[in-house]
Design a protein around this motif. Sequence first.
Motif, short mmCIF file in Angstrom:
data_model
loop_
_atom_site.label_atom_id
_atom_site.label_comp_id
_atom_site.label_asym_id
_atom_site.label_seq_id
_atom_site.Cartn_x
_atom_site.Cartn_y
_atom_site.Cartn_z
N GLY A 5 0.23 12.63 2.46
CA GLY A 5 0.09 13.88 1.74
C GLY A 5 0.64 15.10 2.45
O GLY A 5 0.42 16.22 1.98
N ALA A 6 1.33 14.92 3.53
CA ALA A 6 1.90 16.05 4.28
C ALA A 6 3.38 15.80 4.52
O ALA A 6 3.82 14.65 4.69
N TRP A 7 4.12 16.91 4.46
CA TRP A 7 5.56 16.80 4.77
C TRP A 7 5.72 16.82 6.31
O TRP A 7 5.21 17.71 6.97
N ARG A 8 6.38 15.76 6.82
CA ARG A 8 6.50 15.62 8.27
C ARG A 8 7.95 15.44 8.66
O ARG A 8 8.68 14.63 8.08
N VAL A 9 8.35 16.22 9.66
CA VAL A 9 9.67 16.08 10.29
C VAL A 9 9.40 15.63 11.73
O VAL A 9 8.73 16.33 12.50
N SER A 10 9.92 14.45 12.09
CA SER A 10 9.65 13.88 13.40
C SER A 10 10.99 13.58 14.11
O SER A 10 11.88 12.97 13.52
N VAL A 11 11.10 14.07 15.32
CA VAL A 11 12.32 13.89 16.12
C VAL A 11 11.93 13.25 17.44
O VAL A 11 10.96 13.65 18.08
N GLU A 12 12.73 12.28 17.86
CA GLU A 12 12.53 11.65 19.17
C GLU A 12 13.88 11.58 19.89
O GLU A 12 14.86 11.08 19.33
N VAL A 13 13.91 12.08 21.11
CA VAL A 13 15.13 12.08 21.92
C VAL A 13 14.82 11.41 23.25
O VAL A 13 13.69 11.50 23.76
N PRO A 14 15.79 10.71 23.84
CA PRO A 14 15.55 10.11 25.15
C PRO A 14 15.40 11.18 26.22
O PRO A 14 16.00 12.24 26.15
N GLY A 15 14.59 10.89 27.19
CA GLY A 15 14.37 11.86 28.27
C GLY A 15 13.22 11.43 29.10
O GLY A 15 12.36 12.05 29.51
N PRO A 57 5.16 17.56 31.04
CA PRO A 57 6.46 18.16 30.72
C PRO A 57 7.48 17.94 31.84
O PRO A 57 7.14 17.98 33.03
N HIS A 58 8.71 17.68 31.47
CA HIS A 58 9.81 17.54 32.42
C HIS A 58 11.09 18.01 31.75
O HIS A 58 11.15 18.18 30.54
N ASP A 59 12.09 18.26 32.59
CA ASP A 59 13.35 18.81 32.09
C ASP A 59 14.10 17.77 31.26
O ASP A 59 14.07 16.56 31.55
N LEU A 60 14.79 18.28 30.25
CA LEU A 60 15.65 17.45 29.40
C LEU A 60 17.09 17.94 29.50
O LEU A 60 17.34 19.08 29.91
N PRO A 61 18.06 17.11 29.13
CA PRO A 61 19.44 17.59 29.06
C PRO A 61 19.54 18.77 28.09
O PRO A 61 18.81 18.82 27.09
N PRO A 62 20.42 19.73 28.38
CA PRO A 62 20.54 20.91 27.49
C PRO A 62 20.79 20.54 26.04
O PRO A 62 20.23 21.16 25.13
N GLY A 63 21.62 19.51 25.81
CA GLY A 63 21.90 19.12 24.43
C GLY A 63 20.66 18.65 23.69
O GLY A 63 20.47 18.96 22.51
N ALA A 64 19.78 17.91 24.38
CA ALA A 64 18.56 17.43 23.75
C ALA A 64 17.61 18.59 23.45
O ALA A 64 16.99 18.65 22.37
N GLU A 65 17.49 19.54 24.39
CA GLU A 65 16.62 20.69 24.15
C GLU A 65 17.11 21.52 22.97
O GLU A 65 16.32 21.96 22.13
N VAL A 66 18.43 21.75 22.91
CA VAL A 66 18.98 22.53 21.80
C VAL A 66 18.75 21.81 20.48
O VAL A 66 18.41 22.43 19.46
N ALA A 67 18.92 20.48 20.47
CA ALA A 67 18.69 19.72 19.23
C ALA A 67 17.24 19.85 18.77
O ALA A 67 16.97 20.04 17.57
N LEU A 68 16.29 19.76 19.69
CA LEU A 68 14.88 19.90 19.32
C LEU A 68 14.58 21.31 18.80
O LEU A 68 13.85 21.48 17.81
N LEU A 69 15.13 22.31 19.45
CA LEU A 69 14.88 23.69 19.02
C LEU A 69 15.48 23.95 17.64
O LEU A 69 14.84 24.58 16.78
N ARG A 70 16.71 23.48 17.44
CA ARG A 70 17.34 23.73 16.14
C ARG A 70 16.60 22.98 15.03
O ARG A 70 16.44 23.50 13.91
N THR A 71 16.13 21.79 15.32
CA THR A 71 15.39 21.04 14.31
C THR A 71 14.06 21.73 14.00
O THR A 71 13.64 21.81 12.84
#
Length: 390
Positions: free
Chosen positions: A380-390, A289-303
């Motif tokens: 057979g599974a519903w998947r939501v996948s997000v990838e952000v630079p960091g 684990p390492h720190d991400l820009p605030p915008g990227a963290e918020v995007a992951l949390l909201r998703t």
Amino acid sequence: MGLRRLTSRGVRLIRADDPETGWLVRIVVSALLIWSLLFLTPPSPAVRLVLVVALACWVVFLVTDTRWPRVARAGLALGTVLPATVAGVPESASAPLFLYAMLFTFVLLPRTPMWAILALTGATIVVLLTGMWLAGRGPTAMLTQPALIAVLVLFSLHRREYRLRAEQTALLLKQTGRTQEAQARAAALSERTRIARELHDVLAHSLGALGVQLEVAEAELTEKGDAAAAAARIRRARRLAVDGLAEARSAVAALRTDVPPLARALGDLVADHRADHTATITLRTGGSPHDLPPGAEVALLRTTREALTNAAKHAPGAPVAVTLDYSDSAVRLTVRNPAPDRPGPADDDDGGGGGRYGLTGARERVALVGGTLEAGVVDGAWRVSVEVPG
């Protein structure tokens, strides 16, 4: 009261003045030179004339230093060399005083080039030795006076370099402070932009969907006279209003507090979802684990919040797996749950504000931070996948 104000103003002026070449020092030196000319000069007319001319050069320096610095320095240099011509005269204590005072001032001036200081020092020593030789002074005096001048110049140069470094340090600290203020303003502006985007997303999505539902309900009543269908649309509108209000409150609450570390924030979301829906949900974190820009963290949390909400709506009670993988260049978040029998979030259109609109807003938010979002049925599974630079 007036005396106290005058005294405090005088103290402020003294503190603001240069302690080595400022006006207070120049006034004191001027008084000392005049006193020495009147009381310490031998009766020789030639010596008096030379020192009077040197004093006139000092006055030229005082008058022209601000507007014409080159003229001022030329006058000060001439005022240094002239006393050297008569410094060898016996019982002439005022000539060395003139010489040392003007040479010390010349060297300490911050804008004087080094070549000018060395040239004036050399010329002064040559003139001084010539005058002392013509006056018949012994070798001891001829060695002592140049040595004193050399020591004076070296000390003055040391003081000058110290002052220049102190001024440069103060300037650097000031520039650093300005840079930090600019960075703070930029960070505040970036945070305000993020706040505006979050509130815009919440209000635009929920209010837009609410407007669509109310328009359809009006059409159901006025054109078809179908009260049941209109009531269903109104119930959906009410649900959208409640959800939008909850999202707005959540966004405002997030703005009032700092965003916690991503892994902890995801753990809180998972715990809240488990408590609210009594569903089996797991969270796995991989990589370093390492720190991400605030915008990227918020995007992951909201998703993640949107994916969990959709899972609760379309596959209630089904197990959900949340995976967070860190790599050197990116962070990938995956939310997986069994695919529902009814149409999934990507196909469910309840007039906006449902799964499709939420995932669309999440995809836009992720794209703003340079990431990608994929949602669909995989194995057979519903998947939501997000990838952000960091």
